[in-house]
Write a protein that holds these residues in place. Structure first.
Motif, PDB file in Angstrom:
ATOM      1  N   TYR A  13      20.399  62.762 -25.503  1.00 14.03           N
ATOM      2  CA  TYR A  13      21.234  61.623 -25.901  1.00 14.03           C
ATOM      3  C   TYR A  13      20.700  60.343 -25.256  1.00 14.03           C
ATOM      4  N   VAL A  52      22.061  56.475 -24.230  1.00 10.39           N
ATOM      5  CA  VAL A  52      23.131  55.484 -24.130  1.00 10.39           C
ATOM      6  C   VAL A  52      22.641  54.352 -23.234  1.00 10.39           C
ATOM      7  N   ASP A  53      22.691  53.132 -23.724  1.00 11.10           N
ATOM      8  CA  ASP A  53      22.371  51.964 -22.900  1.00 11.10           C
ATOM      9  C   ASP A  53      22.727  50.706 -23.667  1.00 11.10           C
ATOM     10  N   THR A  54      22.605  49.569 -22.992  1.00 11.97           N
ATOM     11  CA  THR A  54      22.928  48.294 -23.637  1.00 11.97           C
ATOM     12  C   THR A  54      21.670  47.630 -24.202  1.00 11.97           C
ATOM     13  N   SER A  85      17.769  47.014 -13.445  1.00 13.32           N
ATOM     14  CA  SER A  85      16.696  47.384 -14.369  1.00 13.32           C
ATOM     15  C   SER A  85      15.893  46.160 -14.770  1.00 13.32           C
ATOM     16  N   HIS A  99      14.144  56.530 -22.344  1.00  7.69           N
ATOM     17  CA  HIS A  99      14.809  57.118 -21.190  1.00  7.69           C
ATOM     18  C   HIS A  99      14.351  56.498 -19.876  1.00  7.69           C
ATOM     19  N   ARG A 118      13.254  55.677 -13.390  1.00 10.53           N
ATOM     20  CA  ARG A 118      14.698  55.564 -13.498  1.00 10.53           C
ATOM     21  C   ARG A 118      15.372  56.320 -12.370  1.00 10.53           C
ATOM     22  N   ALA A 128      22.478  56.036 -13.253  1.00 14.33           N
ATOM     23  CA  ALA A 128      21.262  56.523 -13.929  1.00 14.33           C
ATOM     24  C   ALA A 128      20.362  55.395 -14.435  1.00 14.33           C
ATOM     25  N   LYS A 169      17.935  53.041 -15.896  1.00  9.31           N
ATOM     26  CA  LYS A 169      16.626  53.219 -16.538  1.00  9.31           C
ATOM     27  C   LYS A 169      15.822  51.923 -16.377  1.00  9.31           C
ATOM     28  N   TRP A 170      14.522  52.008 -16.557  1.00 11.26           N
ATOM     29  CA  TRP A 170      13.628  50.838 -16.396  1.00 11.26           C
ATOM     30  C   TRP A 170      13.908  50.184 -15.046  1.00 11.26           C
TER      31      TRP A 170
HETATM   32  N1  LIG Z   1      18.853  49.772 -17.800  1.00  8.85           N
HETATM   33  C1  LIG Z   1      19.894  50.537 -18.178  1.00  8.85           C
HETATM   34  N2  LIG Z   1      20.023  51.764 -17.644  1.00  8.85           N
HETATM   35  C2  LIG Z   1      21.058  52.564 -18.014  1.00  8.85           C
HETATM   36  C3  LIG Z   1      22.025  52.116 -18.945  1.00  8.85           C
HETATM   37  C4  LIG Z   1      21.858  50.809 -19.487  1.00  8.85           C
HETATM   38  O1  LIG Z   1      22.648  50.336 -20.303  1.00  8.85           O
HETATM   39  N3  LIG Z   1      20.771  50.063 -19.091  1.00  8.85           N
HETATM   40  N4  LIG Z   1      23.050  52.947 -19.297  1.00  8.85           N
HETATM   41  C5  LIG Z   1      23.406  54.029 -18.391  1.00  8.85           C
HETATM   42  C6  LIG Z   1      24.288  55.011 -18.975  1.00  8.85           C
HETATM   43  S1  LIG Z   1      25.857  54.486 -19.342  1.00  8.85           S
HETATM   44  C7  LIG Z   1      23.929  56.322 -19.153  1.00  8.85           C
HETATM   45  S2  LIG Z   1      25.070  57.467 -19.603  1.00  8.85           S
HETATM   46  C8  LIG Z   1      22.551  56.768 -18.919  1.00  8.85           C
HETATM   47  C9  LIG Z   1      22.020  57.498 -20.128  1.00  8.85           C
HETATM   48  O2  LIG Z   1      20.698  57.878 -19.928  1.00  8.85           O
HETATM   49  P1  LIG Z   1      19.846  58.440 -21.153  1.00  8.85           P
HETATM   50  O3  LIG Z   1      19.887  57.399 -22.230  1.00  8.85           O
HETATM   51  O4  LIG Z   1      18.487  58.720 -20.654  1.00  8.85           O
HETATM   52  O5  LIG Z   1      20.544  59.698 -21.612  1.00  8.85           O
HETATM   53  O6  LIG Z   1      21.697  55.688 -18.646  1.00  8.85           O
HETATM   54  C10 LIG Z   1      22.212  54.723 -17.769  1.00  8.85           C
HETATM   55  N5  LIG Z   1      21.155  53.791 -17.452  1.00  8.85           N
END
Ligand SMILES: Nc1nc2c(c(=O)[nH]1)N[C@H]1C(S)=C(S)[C@@H](COP(=O)(O)O)O[C@H]1N2
Ligand SMILES: [Mo]
Length: 528
Positions: A247, A249-251, A336, A370, A375, A387, A389-390
């Motif tokens: 899955y 999920v991110d902005t 990030s 991801h 991350r 979690a 990412k980037w």
């Molecule tokens: N840079 C960044 N990291 C983020 C997010 C984000 O919006 N931006 N969303 C977070 C949320 S709400 C979740 S649940 C996880 C999802 O990680 P995935 O997309 O690898 O499953 O990333 C997190 N890391």
């Protein structure tokens, strides 16, 4: 000269046509407006794609919408559109723009000055959105280039199209005169080229960088998945989720384009010595591999927003030890490349769990979606508090001193994953032969562990399901159950889990906000 003009064209129109077309049809005006806007946006998008760290105008407007959206609207969007929320948002922005541009074009047939003013105002909204876009990593001046170009090109295209329209309407027959058609084709071509350039160069640097990376052999390799962890039920989700099925999920409307070369992780704040690590330096540290099940707070009961992967990386506690955490700190604020933030309890990053700065997912460098190149992964906490990412920045701090992205939007600062369970089989309304009703799913209680899973058919007694072998307490656990004396007809299957702490899932329904759902998952099925 009362009412008569010597202009031969006007006179001929008055005298030769009774149903004179005094202006072009509305749809030609609308088309002119939409094409003018499309030409501008295509140019802006293509140029943004060529500049590193510069969002496109549509993206900037979308990012503003995301950041300004009330949490309720975000909950609604996730519920209605799931992971399609991004295309839906982009679609909404594009549709609104097209509508406004069409109106401008229609007005522009008779009042070009008003149309020009309108398009300029719309364009300035995009410029303003770019000016405050948190996701931009390039300088502010450079960030404004695509939207300014969009305004200039849109206005020029609108002027060309409206002028050709005005000239063509004077021809008596036919509405799409050759000039207008030529202008339409020319601008259409620009739109297509803009789209292609964007496609090709949007994340080109990260794609190339990722292709050149070989992950070193980890010092601590994950042990093989124990026998019996994956239960044998047709249709159950695989124990380890493949990257392409994981899955997301991110902005991030556009995945941040972060090549590993030039990437830097900064660890600072309440530390004895600030640490800066290049990707190379990170790879040279002792790497570990751990299977960890990530979960999103937006996961509805029975929902798809969780996944289990093998993560390769450096333990956060090793990194923090290198920096030396000062006393009084209780949180780490992670940021990030696109300036999203999360706040994680310091304890969750330093206790016995395997919190990591991950650079690999299922044996590959992180996929772009991801978090490439690096991350955070923290067992037991929802993604929005852990979690990132980037990842580019870890600041050791205190919860009292900051708020993270979602905690400014009505979500709790502390968000441990609520233990839960899900039915994978049956799927909704699946039909089984009476002698083979075999069901199964997953249950999770990260950092605690699942003790028992029970199921019931309709309002019958709870029956203990068979558990797959436990891998670790940081991962989900599979379960299966067979209904031996199945009765034909329509039924409902319900599941609930109990943790090793002795807590059993409540049937009380809690909504996503402020800290995650509770309730039992049920699925309807049929026995023949
Ligand atoms: N840079 C960044 N990291 C983020 C997010 C984000 O919006 N931006 N969303 C977070 C949320 S709400 C979740 S649940 C996880 C999802 O990680 P995935 O997309 O690898 O499953 O990333 C997190 N890391
Ligand atoms: Mo999430």
């Amino acid at each position: 000269m009362f009412g008569f003009t010597t202009n031969p064209r006007v006179r001929s129109r008055r005298t030769t046509c009774v149903n004179t077309i005094t202006r072009s049809p509305w749809w030609a005006g609308a088309l002119a407006g939409v094409l003018a806007a499309a030409a501008g946006v295509a140019t802006g998008t293509a140029v943004a794609a060529l500049l590193n760290g510069v969002p496109s105008p549509i993206e900037s407007v979308g990012n503003r919408a995301i950041d300004l959206a009330p949490p309720m609207l975000k909950d609604f969007a996730v519920e209605q559109f799931g992971t399609h929320d991004k295309p839906v948002l982009i679609g909404g922005v594009v549709a609104t723009l097209a509508l406004l541009a069409a109106v401008a074009g229609i007005i522009g047939r008779t009042r070009p000055a008003i149309a020009t003013g309108g398009v300029a105002v719309i364009g300035l909204i995009a410029v303003a959105a770019a000016a405050v876009d948190r996701t931009a990593t390039a300088s502010r001046a450079l960030t404004l280039v695509p939207s300014l170009l969009t305004v200039v090109v849109s206005l020029a295209a609108l002027a060309i199209l409206l002028t050709t329209l005005r000239r063509t309407r004077e021809a008596p027959a036919g509405l799409l005169r050759r000039d207008f058609l030529k202008a339409v084709i020319g601008i259409g071509a620009l739109v297509v080229v803009g789209g292609i350039v964007n496609k090709l160069y949007g994340t080109a640097a990260a794609v190339a960088s990722r292709a050149g990376i070989r992950l070193p052999k980890p010092a601590v390799a994950a042990p093989p998945v124990p026998a019996g962890t994956q239960v044998d039920v047709t249709g159950i989700s695989p124990y380890v989720t493949a990257n392409r099925d994981f899955y997301r999920v991110d902005t991030a409307l556009r995945i941040p384009d972060v090549p590993a070369e030039g990437w830097n992780l900064r660890i600072h704040g309440m530390v004895d010595n600030e640490v800066n690590l290049s990707f190379r330096e990170l790879l040279d540290m002792p790497l570990a591999e751990h299977r960890i099940t990530l979960t999103c707070v937006s996961n509805e009961v029975g929902g798809p927003y969780l996944g289990n992967a093998v993560w390769t990386g450096v333990l956060v506690k090793d990194l923090l030890e290198q920096a030396g955490v000062k006393s009084g700190a209780d949180a780490v604020k992670s940021t990030s490349a696109d300036k999203w933030t999360a706040g994680t309890p310091l304890e969750a990053l330093t206790d016995e769990r395997n919190s990591m700065v991950a650079i690999g997912m299922n044996g590959e460098p992180l996929p772009l979606a991801h978090g490439f190149p690096a991350r955070l992964v923290v067992p037991g906490l929802y993604g929005y508090v852990s979690a990132t990412k980037w990842l580019t920045d870890l600041e050791v701090t205190r919860f009292a001193d900051f708020k993270a992205y979602w905690t400014t939007r009505q979500y709790d600062a502390l968000a441990p994953i609520k233990f839960s369970s899900r039915i994978d089989v049956p799927k909704s309304f699946q039909t089984f032969p009476a002698d083979r009703v075999r069901v199964g799913g997953v249950a999770w209680a990260q950092t605690v562990g699942i003790e028992q899973v029970e199921v019931r058919v309709d309002k019958g007694p709870w029956q203990v399901a068979k558990l797959g072998t436990e891998d670790t307490v940081e991962t989900w656990r599979q379960w299966s159950w067979q209904w031996d004396d199945a009765t034909p007809g329509n039924h409902t299957l319900t599941v609930r889990a109990t943790t090793k702490d002795g807590d059993t899932q409540t049937s009380d329904r809690a909504s996503i906000r402020p800290n995650g759902t509770t309730g039992w998952h049920s699925v309807q099925f049929r026995v023949e």
